[in-house]
Design a protein around this motif. Sequence first.
Motif, PDB file in Angstrom:
ATOM      1  N   TRP A 129       2.334   8.594 -78.837  1.00  0.00           N
ATOM      2  CA  TRP A 129       2.452   9.886 -79.535  1.00  0.00           C
ATOM      3  C   TRP A 129       3.671  10.641 -79.020  1.00  0.00           C
ATOM      4  CZ3 TRP A 129      -2.133  13.214 -81.356  1.00  0.00           C
ATOM      5  CH2 TRP A 129      -3.100  12.410 -81.978  1.00  0.00           C
ATOM      6  N   PRO A 130       4.329  11.426 -79.875  1.00  0.00           N
ATOM      7  CA  PRO A 130       5.431  12.267 -79.402  1.00  0.00           C
ATOM      8  C   PRO A 130       4.936  13.280 -78.370  1.00  0.00           C
ATOM      9  CG  PRO A 130       5.397  12.149 -81.814  1.00  0.00           C
ATOM     10  CD  PRO A 130       4.120  11.544 -81.336  1.00  0.00           C
ATOM     11  N   GLU A 131       5.705  13.477 -77.330  1.00  0.00           N
ATOM     12  CA  GLU A 131       5.319  14.445 -76.290  1.00  0.00           C
ATOM     13  C   GLU A 131       5.140  15.839 -76.881  1.00  0.00           C
ATOM     14  OE1 GLU A 131       4.395  14.083 -73.166  1.00  0.00           O
ATOM     15  OE2 GLU A 131       4.559  11.917 -73.441  1.00  0.00           O
ATOM     16  N   ARG A 132       5.957  16.151 -77.875  1.00  0.00           N
ATOM     17  CA  ARG A 132       5.866  17.471 -78.514  1.00  0.00           C
ATOM     18  C   ARG A 132       4.478  17.710 -79.093  1.00  0.00           C
ATOM     19  NH1 ARG A 132       9.020  18.906 -84.141  1.00  0.00           N
ATOM     20  NH2 ARG A 132       8.261  21.041 -84.414  1.00  0.00           N
ATOM     21  N   VAL A 133       3.924  16.706 -79.743  1.00  0.00           N
ATOM     22  CA  VAL A 133       2.608  16.849 -80.366  1.00  0.00           C
ATOM     23  C   VAL A 133       1.530  16.976 -79.301  1.00  0.00           C
ATOM     24  CG1 VAL A 133       0.893  15.719 -81.836  1.00  0.00           C
ATOM     25  CG2 VAL A 133       3.319  15.651 -82.448  1.00  0.00           C
ATOM     26  N   LYS A 134       1.628  16.176 -78.251  1.00  0.00           N
ATOM     27  CA  LYS A 134       0.632  16.247 -77.182  1.00  0.00           C
ATOM     28  C   LYS A 134       0.664  17.613 -76.500  1.00  0.00           C
ATOM     29  CE  LYS A 134       1.739  12.312 -75.060  1.00  0.00           C
ATOM     30  NZ  LYS A 134       1.597  11.191 -74.098  1.00  0.00           N
ATOM     31  N   THR A 135       1.855  18.148 -76.327  1.00  0.00           N
ATOM     32  CA  THR A 135       1.977  19.485 -75.723  1.00  0.00           C
ATOM     33  C   THR A 135       1.360  20.549 -76.623  1.00  0.00           C
ATOM     34  OG1 THR A 135       3.997  18.851 -74.546  1.00  0.00           O
ATOM     35  CG2 THR A 135       3.616  21.205 -74.877  1.00  0.00           C
ATOM     36  N   MET A 136       1.596  20.439 -77.926  1.00  0.00           N
ATOM     37  CA  MET A 136       1.014  21.404 -78.870  1.00  0.00           C
ATOM     38  C   MET A 136      -0.513  21.360 -78.812  1.00  0.00           C
ATOM     39  SD  MET A 136       3.629  20.722 -82.073  1.00  0.00           S
ATOM     40  CE  MET A 136       2.894  21.832 -83.258  1.00  0.00           C
ATOM     41  N   GLN A 137      -1.073  20.158 -78.730  1.00  0.00           N
ATOM     42  CA  GLN A 137      -2.528  20.055 -78.653  1.00  0.00           C
ATOM     43  C   GLN A 137      -3.052  20.608 -77.326  1.00  0.00           C
ATOM     44  OE1 GLN A 137      -4.759  16.767 -79.911  1.00  0.00           O
ATOM     45  NE2 GLN A 137      -3.745  16.614 -81.882  1.00  0.00           N
ATOM     46  N   ALA A 138      -2.364  20.296 -76.246  1.00  0.00           N
ATOM     47  CA  ALA A 138      -2.792  20.807 -74.939  1.00  0.00           C
ATOM     48  C   ALA A 138      -2.774  22.333 -74.919  1.00  0.00           C
ATOM     49  CB  ALA A 138      -1.891  20.250 -73.836  1.00  0.00           C
ATOM     50  N   ASN A 139      -1.734  22.926 -75.494  1.00  0.00           N
ATOM     51  CA  ASN A 139      -1.655  24.391 -75.544  1.00  0.00           C
ATOM     52  C   ASN A 139      -2.739  24.975 -76.427  1.00  0.00           C
ATOM     53  OD1 ASN A 139       0.570  24.315 -73.864  1.00  0.00           O
ATOM     54  ND2 ASN A 139       2.054  24.449 -75.519  1.00  0.00           N
ATOM     55  N   TRP A 140      -3.077  24.264 -77.519  1.00  0.00           N
ATOM     56  CA  TRP A 140      -4.116  24.764 -78.422  1.00  0.00           C
ATOM     57  C   TRP A 140      -5.486  24.744 -77.725  1.00  0.00           C
ATOM     58  CZ3 TRP A 140      -3.767  27.395 -82.762  1.00  0.00           C
ATOM     59  CH2 TRP A 140      -4.898  27.548 -83.551  1.00  0.00           C
ATOM     60  N   ILE A 141      -5.734  23.675 -76.965  1.00  0.00           N
ATOM     61  CA  ILE A 141      -6.980  23.594 -76.200  1.00  0.00           C
ATOM     62  C   ILE A 141      -6.988  24.666 -75.120  1.00  0.00           C
ATOM     63  CG2 ILE A 141      -8.362  22.128 -74.679  1.00  0.00           C
ATOM     64  CD1 ILE A 141      -7.189  19.716 -76.297  1.00  0.00           C
ATOM     65  N   ALA A 154       0.117  18.514 -86.632  1.00  0.00           N
ATOM     66  CA  ALA A 154       0.096  18.113 -85.226  1.00  0.00           C
ATOM     67  C   ALA A 154      -1.121  18.632 -84.477  1.00  0.00           C
ATOM     68  CB  ALA A 154       1.374  18.589 -84.527  1.00  0.00           C
ATOM     69  N   ILE A 155      -1.630  19.784 -84.886  1.00  0.00           N
ATOM     70  CA  ILE A 155      -2.744  20.367 -84.139  1.00  0.00           C
ATOM     71  C   ILE A 155      -4.069  20.099 -84.833  1.00  0.00           C
ATOM     72  CG2 ILE A 155      -3.747  22.476 -83.214  1.00  0.00           C
ATOM     73  CD1 ILE A 155      -0.940  23.574 -82.881  1.00  0.00           C
ATOM     74  N   LEU A 156      -4.320  20.763 -85.951  1.00  0.00           N
ATOM     75  CA  LEU A 156      -5.674  20.773 -86.484  1.00  0.00           C
ATOM     76  C   LEU A 156      -6.159  19.410 -86.972  1.00  0.00           C
ATOM     77  CD1 LEU A 156      -5.870  24.236 -88.227  1.00  0.00           C
ATOM     78  CD2 LEU A 156      -6.487  23.564 -85.922  1.00  0.00           C
ATOM     79  N   HIS A 157      -5.471  18.818 -87.937  1.00  0.00           N
ATOM     80  CA  HIS A 157      -5.962  17.545 -88.474  1.00  0.00           C
ATOM     81  C   HIS A 157      -6.088  16.497 -87.372  1.00  0.00           C
ATOM     82  CE1 HIS A 157      -6.260  13.756 -90.467  1.00  0.00           C
ATOM     83  NE2 HIS A 157      -5.027  13.417 -90.160  1.00  0.00           N
ATOM     84  N   LEU A 158      -5.075  16.372 -86.537  1.00  0.00           N
ATOM     85  CA  LEU A 158      -5.102  15.349 -85.505  1.00  0.00           C
ATOM     86  C   LEU A 158      -6.146  15.654 -84.436  1.00  0.00           C
ATOM     87  CD1 LEU A 158      -1.269  14.722 -85.181  1.00  0.00           C
ATOM     88  CD2 LEU A 158      -2.966  13.181 -86.163  1.00  0.00           C
ATOM     89  N   LEU A 159      -6.307  16.936 -84.102  1.00  0.00           N
ATOM     90  CA  LEU A 159      -7.316  17.309 -83.105  1.00  0.00           C
ATOM     91  C   LEU A 159      -8.721  17.076 -83.649  1.00  0.00           C
ATOM     92  CD1 LEU A 159      -7.631  18.571 -80.259  1.00  0.00           C
ATOM     93  CD2 LEU A 159      -7.883  20.780 -81.396  1.00  0.00           C
ATOM     94  N   TYR A 160      -8.939  17.489 -84.882  1.00  0.00           N
ATOM     95  CA  TYR A 160     -10.261  17.295 -85.486  1.00  0.00           C
ATOM     96  C   TYR A 160     -10.590  15.812 -85.640  1.00  0.00           C
ATOM     97  CZ  TYR A 160     -10.099  22.288 -86.755  1.00  0.00           C
ATOM     98  OH  TYR A 160     -10.031  23.655 -86.733  1.00  0.00           O
ATOM     99  N   SER A 161      -9.608  15.000 -85.999  1.00  0.00           N
ATOM    100  CA  SER A 161      -9.836  13.561 -86.135  1.00  0.00           C
ATOM    101  C   SER A 161     -10.200  12.948 -84.788  1.00  0.00           C
ATOM    102  CB  SER A 161      -8.591  12.878 -86.705  1.00  0.00           C
ATOM    103  OG  SER A 161      -8.288  13.365 -87.993  1.00  0.00           O
TER     104      SER A 161
END
Length: 855
Positions: free
Chosen positions: A213-225, A544-551
């Motif tokens: 996964w792109p680091e950018r996406v992982k960072t966005m998810q980590a920040n959202w959590i 990057a956040i919602l759909h991927l996090l929910y999945s």
Amino acid sequence: MESRYNAAEIEQKWQHQWQESAIDKTPERNEQPKFYALSMFPYPSGNLHMGHVRNYVITDVIARLKRMQGYRVLHPMGWDAFGLPAENAAIDRGIPPAKWTLQNIAQMREQLKQLGLSIDWDREVATCCPDYYRWTQWLFLQFLDGGLAYQKEAAVNWDPIDQTVLANEQVDNEGRSWRSGAIVERKLLKQWFFKITDYAEKLLQDLDQLEGWPERVKTMQANWIGKSVGAYLEFPIVGRDDKIAVFTTRPDTVYGVTYLVLAPEHPLTPEVTTTEQKEAVEAFIEEIKQQSEIERTAEDKPKRGILTGGSAINPFNEQEVPILIADYVLYEYGTGAVMGVPAHDVRDFKFATEKSLPIKTVVVPKDTDVEAISQSPLPEAYTEPGIIVNSGQFDGMPSIEGKTKIIEYAEQQGYGKARVQYRLRDWLISRQRYWGCPIPVIHCEVCGTVPVPDSDLPVELPESVELSGRGGSPLAQLDSWINVNCPCCGQPAKRETDTMDTFIDSSWYFLRYSDANNSNTAFAQDKVNDWLPVDQYVGGIEHAILHLLYSRFFTKVLRDRGLLNFDEPFKRLLTQGMVQGLTYKNPQTNKYIPSANIDPNNPQDPETGDKLEPFFEKMSKSKYNGVAPEDVIAQYGVDTARMFALFKAPPEKDLEWDEADVEGQFRFLNRVWSLVTSYDSGSVTEISAELTQTEKDLRRAIHTAIKEISEDLTGDYQFNTAVSELMKLSNALKDAKCNTSPVYQEGIETLVLLLAPFAPHIAEELWSHLGNIESVHKQQWREVDSSALEVDEITLVVQIMGKTRGTIQVPAGSDKVALEKYATESEIAQRYIEGKEIRKVIVVPNKLVNFVVAK
């Protein structure tokens, strides 16, 4: 075969033959390794745009490549077909949403087929069809049975025009609905939630597993959590037995608390408000209700608050502090209350200064004169680590160490305890609209909330519903649908009238593809465990956040329910950039101007005469910068459109539309066409024992292309450089002087094979022209012959005083001494150095020899 490249004729011919032969059908399980290639499925708007083309072509290249590399490939397509746009379109046009949606699906399906995508259409799904949402409902009941679905009253974003709940992400920074543009209201409603917070830590920790996964996406998810480590502290309310609980990441500053702030919606707000402040507090609360959550918490908005008249005790120093309410504190986040430490928090400092609240310093930089600081006003908040002061027994302690010690003390004294908290909130899944998956529960006055029995699924959407766009869910107006008997006690009961958020549908669709036609269960375990996880997922960064996090959440829950055996749904993720078009906008009037009305050499607004500056922006009808895929295909063909989408920019970058580059790809395909169709395989001679230098050079070019393209299509998928390598091979074949050689034949065949994933129609036609019966897409991907890459000789440049005088061929691997000898003895050098003094010889290994001579 025609000498002219006729894209339309070729593409129609081969798409028909591929369909007839079912070449893209997913193979049954066998000894081949599997590869699951997936694009994020589209909402069926009815029109394909260039962003779609780029997304699906990228995935198609990967799928075709993997088939040629010996994988059994799953490459499906479906439709994210529920949602408010269809409901609104149906209201505007006076037709049922189902009819509107299915018409759009049929139209877009044909558009996608026109792109020559190697999709297994037998596995097509549409989330609005009962044979799909039956299993969405069944999965909801799995969550309900597992204690992960619940209903509670909550403050929600309410769109007063669309009459529905909005997620925070559907509200812009001005507090307006992204859909209707209305100012969003806050409203208390009974809503359904999924307990995603139960998985917050697991979702955060497992980001480390996602190496693809792109680091950018992982960072966005980590920040959202948003994991925070700190303390839960309680402040007794003066005159009451209640306490105000807060969470803080800075327990080291607790002695600096000078006020507490409650959310206006907090249950204790009316309890702590004094009679004198009641009217003002109630008026403030009514005003705050009109603001969205985003508007209340925006960093650039001034923070507003009001005293309640109540006060609390800081248990650490027994000091009494006032209690306020403020717009920036939300009841749904944390405890719904915060402690105000203005000396050490930027927001609190500004708020306290504006409200004339006390500011008390309790952390200072090392080696600071504490007495001097206490005698002068603090110019700004100090937020860095330091030394604790004015904090009783903790004075002189480093603040980082003090955090731990103060938490231990709070636990000993009963003031609080250590706590980990997350920014992530439970997922609000219910919507007050018709065109969505019905929530399969029944409300009974005797039995409470009762799940619909599996045998009664799906709970189908009724067709005879009046859609007005007003007054909440249309289902609530349909008594014949609502009124049912309780499955448990048989007494009269009522169906749930809310439908599910469409993110539910898209949180498991990738699982259904593994067994799309199963009418007995959502998916068979052996099939889902065979095909999943997805090996390559392709889609936009906006998900990057919602759909991927929910999945990810869905996958983990279903694993825990014993329905599958993997932790993460997507091994690798590619977030492709947007397709941008040339845009003209008048900065004076803020209006977009159609480019057809603009002279590109002198761009001016035809109405006002204002000078316009062209720029690239995401394609949109409203910006007059869109390019219709069908127009490009009609003029140049599908393969050209595909090649441009792949060549213009790396896949993760935005692509700027340029007609000249489209024409460039069209010319390249025409050159390939001419090169292959003019080749006479009947003239090939027998292979000689020893290749000529020309043959060696060509074979090196062939296997360099295989090597480079194979590497470009592995890992980061650099399609643009892969296309460049195809062009290099084409040029090498065009320039080769050995077109009767078996090496040349190898080159022609290799060019067509390497081109096949990118431009499948022309490659298929050319492969057939070369006399092959079986499809080019069923051929094995070429392997690199490393011996062909070896170099016997290199070209050495001979320079005199820095000026190139010619080149010579020398043995590869020669050292500096040998290179100087070869250059010195060459006719080229002798011509210029004979009779002259050589003062210096500069040797650049494998490149050049430069002679510095006396003038």
